[in-house]
Design an enzyme around this catalytic site. Structure first.
Site, PDB file in Angstrom:
ATOM      1  CG  HIS A 139      -1.909   1.117   1.232  1.00  0.00           C
ATOM      2  ND1 HIS A 139      -2.480   1.572   2.390  1.00  0.00           N
ATOM      3  CD2 HIS A 139      -2.380   1.926   0.259  1.00  0.00           C
ATOM      4  CE1 HIS A 139      -3.255   2.612   2.113  1.00  0.00           C
ATOM      5  NE2 HIS A 139      -3.209   2.844   0.833  1.00  0.00           N
ATOM      6  CG  HIS A 175      -0.244   6.227  -0.588  1.00  0.00           C
ATOM      7  ND1 HIS A 175      -1.001   7.312  -0.228  1.00  0.00           N
ATOM      8  CD2 HIS A 175      -1.087   5.174  -0.571  1.00  0.00           C
ATOM      9  CE1 HIS A 175      -2.253   6.933   0.018  1.00  0.00           C
ATOM     10  NE2 HIS A 175      -2.327   5.626  -0.185  1.00  0.00           N
TER      11      HIS A 175
HETATM   12 FE   FE2 Z   1      -4.251   4.613   0.236  1.00  0.00          FE
END
Ligand code: FE2
Ligand code: NAG
Ligand code: NAG
Ligand code: NAG
Ligand code: NAG
Ligand code: NAG
Ligand code: NAG
Ligand code: NAG
Length: 826
Positions: free
Chosen positions: A486, A491
């Site tokens: 993640h 990101h």
């Molecule tokens: Fe996220």
């Protein structure tokens, strides 16, 4: 008399965008609302009236795209002020106000291509658009702005906006070239100074702002990025002062800058998420720390969080139909291909599995799992045959964790590095065959790990031991999921692309327009994460196993990140779960046929790729045009050499010399920002909200036969299980954050939709192609719904009866377990 050009300016006043954190918290309800009593920060005394925009307070000057002055720059028209308020505009959205304006513009000025705007008011406003009607020899002209405009004194250079026409550098009208270069220079800044709220400068920095050494020595953290030991993607530069104790660290005090337009001009936008995180860290963490929470004793205690009177957490999908189906081996395995972390499992192509853990440092890296242990549950097939027939798979959480175990152990956490081997059964489901748990040797690393193998069991204390063994695997998987799948792989890796785009691709450049929707809110949410989630003693360090080593581990894993392998087909092939096969629909054949993430993802990947292909080929008619596009080349060079500069020596980077490379690069980037992120983000609460299904921590080791813990396990496995995994206080914190992260805000932009409607470019072919992309996604969604109704595809719903809806492109707002936003916006 000079002919007049009639225009309409649409903007949003600052005060209509005030929102308060309390209403933000209410949106999420549940635990957040119950613990946050946020002050109401609306100040009615600063009401900014519509009239204040008149009386010579906002001025525009048009700039010609066709006729130049003696310096070759487009001619600039006369300064003109907003005239009056327009009330009857049907397209106006909530909170927007329209003004009319009349420009003097005679025929030797040609066709406008840009305008300057000056705000003489004290307050800033959000400029949405300018439309010019009936421009002679042209027709209507649209300028899409979406930008905050501050008082004129705040800026060193004039604020400029361009029409929605799209040009590659060599085809840009000459009169505009100067203005385009000036604007890019402004956005790049000069690399110095502390950034201010109203600024729009995009620049790079390393992750040296996670710690707070001045506060406490235990809050010092190493710099990530800029070294070969701890490489990292770059973040946006803020220019805050260095800390006193460590001149290489940036202080976190006060304001953290984000280029102004990265904060959206929408009330409902995720600006407030940052505030919610702030409130969570200021209110929830101290509260949890101060209260001595009793432990959960039974699974029923945990369930009372959803069904009890005392709390308002929504029921996670994984227990909506059946409270105990999560415990089955089938569900445990299914979540590796349809869960929240569905892109780690690999094919086992040799036995014993290969390990990259350095023997010189960590001793023997070979698994202790034996063929006989596996074959006991393989329906009469032997290991060689199963490998031959692509029926053995592995969830390998050994290599990346093992080198950190000693450090983790020193923090008090009790974790194992894990290897799980699975068998693909005739009915298409996976079955776990063995779990190996490894810890470092008490006498030292060089003696190699101490490993123990656990086998499936359904009765007696062995069944409880097996359940715990699975929990240790999930603990490892939860950490890997949050930090790597993640945070790092979506990101963090996207941020440098955003910065390089803004610095080198002008707003009229086709690739800027292509990528823009996929950057929405990402710098904002990442800055928020650095501030409260991944910072020293922040939420992630507090709730995850690795504690203060959390971010360091992600830096070590970044060394192995390969941008060119981040697209779905390449990733599947790399993990061995698919093979190339020209006769199959997407040129590859899945070895686990009913692999929900891969099956659905491939359709979406193909739709993205064909849209990007059509778009790129419209603007670039040959590979030579790619090579000669100076902006594109500067953009790419900076992505490779600065933004991802710690990996610049890697040989796998695209050289960006052909259309095929540009198409693949943009498809991968769009895939990461949209589908990949959605697949690992929006299932967090649906699967992990029930902590017993996805624990994030382990506090005890597996009990040894004869110990009191073993007795406890035999007598009351629920209590033993709950005292091993994440404690109650941290569970509540984790659930709160997950609930926020799994929620779509109401103005989310989903794949195939753009906030500017059809106005994002004036070229009709790309608009049509984009619409086809949108329809294609709608068709895909229908297909996925049908698939989820097909009961023969068991991995799509599993024993928990939770259909794999996460890659349905569309969604409503809320906690929906579906919907692919364009960008990493949460
Ligand atoms: Fe996220
Ligand atoms: C939660 O409680 C445990 C003790 O049960 C404690 O060790 C831990 O520090 C607490 N966690 C947080 C985040 O306060
Ligand atoms: C749960 O919601 C109800 C009604 O919305 C409210 O009265 C109650 O105080 C809430 N409880 C908690 C613990 O937040
Ligand atoms: C891991 O162990 C194998 C032998 O078991 C060895 O061949 C290999 O080189 C080791 N890997 C590393 C990186 O040391
Ligand atoms: C782990 O830490 C404990 C103390 O908390 C220590 O007794 C033990 O030897 C450590 N184990 C390893 C493998 O380092
Ligand atoms: C890349 O290679 C050059 C030349 O070998 C070396 O000097 C440099 O340190 C390397 N850079 C990175 C970031 O690895
Ligand atoms: C909370 O824990 C789950 C596993 O139970 C994990 O997947 C998730 O990433 C965690 N989220 C946060 C924000 O701590
Ligand atoms: C804390 C933790 O459990 N992390 C490991 C889980 O497994 C992955 C994949 O092998 C490792 O990268 C993590 O270190």
């Amino acid at each position: 008399m000079t002919p007049l050009l009639k225009g309409t300016v649409v903007l949003v006043q600052k005060n209509s965008l005030h929102f308060n954190a309390h209403s933000a918290a209410q949106k999420f309800g549940g635990f957040i609302e119950s613990v946050i009593d946020a002050p109401d920060d609306i100040d009615d005394s600063i009401l900014d009236t519509v009239d204040s925009f008149l009386s010579n307070s906002v001025a525009l000057r048009l700039i010609s795209a066709s006729n130049s002055n003696e310096n070759g720059q487009g001619k600039v028209g006369k300064q003109t002020f907003l005239e009056g308020v327009l009330t009857s505009i049907p397209t106006l959205e909530d909170k927007q106000t329209a003004f009319n304006i009349l420009f003097e513009w005679d025929h030797n000025m040609g066709i406008p291509g840009a305008f300057y705007i000056e705000n003489f008011k004290q307050d800033e406003f959000f400029l949405v658009s300018l439309t010019l009607e009936d421009v002679p020899k042209h027709g209507n002209l649209n300028f899409v702005c979406n930008s905050w405009v501050y008082n004129v004194e705040k800026y060193k250079t004039d604020r400029i906006f361009f029409t929605n026409k799209t040009y590659i550098p060599n085809e840009t009208p000459f009169p505009l070239v100067y203005y385009i270069h000036e604007e890019l220079k402004t956005l790049r800044g000069d690399g110095t100074g502390e950034r201010q709220v109203w600024e729009r400068i995009y620049d790079y920095d390393v992750y040296n702002d996670l710690g707070e050494p001045d506060k406490d020595d235990t809050l010092a953290r190493p710099t990530l990025g800029g070294s070969s030991t701890l490489p990292y993607p770059r973040r946006g530069r803020t220019g805050r002062k260095p800390t006193e104790k460590d001149p290489k660290s940036e202080s976190r005090s006060g304001y953290f800058y984000i280029p102004r337009d990265e904060l959206l001009g929408h009330v409902e936008s995720s600006d407030f998420l940052v505030d919610v995180f702030k409130l969570v860290s200021q209110n929830v963490i101290p509260q949890i720390r101060s209260v001595d929470q009793p432990e959960f004793n039974t699974f029923e205690d945990v369930l009372s969080l959803f069904y009890g009177e005392s709390s308002n957490f929504s029921v996670p999908k994984v227990i909506q139909v059946d409270h105990s189906a999560w415990m089955t081996d089938e569900e445990f395995a299914r979540e590796m291909i349809a869960g929240v972390n569905p892109n780690v499992i690999e094919k086992l192509s040799e036995f014993p599995p290969e390990s990259k853990v350095d023997r010189q440092l960590y001793g023997d890296n070979t698994t202790t799992i034996t063929k006989e242990q596996l074959e006991a549950n393989m329906d009469g097939v032997n290991v060689e045959q199963a490998i031959q027939n692509n029926r053995l798979y592995i969830l390998d959480h050994y290599d990346s964790l093992f080198p950190f175990l000693r450090k983790i152990n020193a923090t008090g956490a009790k974790a194992y590095a894990t290897r799980t081997i699975l068998f693909l059964q005739d009915d298409g489901t996976l079955k776990p065959l063995a779990i190996e748990l490894s810890i470092p040797h008490p006498k030292g690393d060089i003696f190699g790990p101490v490993s123990k193998v656990y086998l499936p069991a359904t009765e007696g204390v062995e069944a409880s031991i097996w359940l715990l063994a699975k929990a240790y695997v999930v603990v490892n998987d939860s950490c890997y999921h949050q930090l790597i799948s993640h945070w790092l792989h979506t990101h963090a890796v996207v941020e440098p692309f955003i910065i390089a785009t803004k610095r080198h691709l002008s707003v009229v450049h086709p690739i800027h327009k292509l990528l823009l929707p996929h950057y929405r809110n990402t710098m904002n949410i990442n800055a928020g994460a650095r501030n409260t989630l991944i910072s020293a003693a922040g939420i992630i360090e507090s709730t995850y196993l690795l504690g203060k080593y959390t971010m360091e581990m992600s830096a070590v894993v970044y060394k192995d990140w390969v941008f060119t392998q981040a697209g779905l087909p390449t990733d599947l092939i790399k993990r061995g779960v698919a093979v190339e096969d020209p006769s199959s629909p997407y040129g590859l054949r899945l070895l686990i046929e009913d692999y929900p993430y891969a099956v659905d993802g491939l359709e979406i990947w193909a739709a993205i790729k064909s849209w990007v292909e059509e778009y790129v080929n419209f603007y670039y008619k040959s590979d030579a045009t790619i090579v000669h596009d100076s902006q594109l080349q500067a953009f790419w060079k900076e992505v490779v050499e600065v933004g991802h500069g710690d990996l610049k020596n890697a040989t796998w980077w695209f050289k960006m010399q052909t259309r095929a490379e540009l198409i693949e690069a943009c498809s991968i980037l769009i895939w990461i920002a949209s589908t990949l992120h959605a697949s690992v983000n929006f299932g967090q609460y649906p699967y992990g909200g029930y902590i017993v299904n996805r624990p994030t921590k382990s506090r005890r080791f597996m009990p040894e036969e004869g110990s009191p813990e073993y007795e406890e396990l035999a007598k009351d496995y629920e209590k033993a299980y709950l005292s091993t995994i994440t404690p109650k206080n941290e569970t509540l914190l984790n659930m709160t954050v997950m609930e926020v992260l799994s929620t779509h805000v109401s103005d989310e932009q989903y794949l195939g939709h753009r906030i500017e409607g059809d106005l994002w470019t004036s070229d009709s072919q790309p608009i049509e192609a984009y619409k086809r992309f949108g329809s294609k996604l709608a068709e895909i969604e229908k297909k996925l719904i049908e698939r989820n109704n097909d009961e023969t595809l068991r991995n799509r719903y599993g024993p928990v009866k939770m259909p794999y809806t996460i890659l349905y492109p569309s969604s409503e707002a809320g906690l929906t377990f579906r919907g692919i936003p364009n960008s990493i916006s949460i």
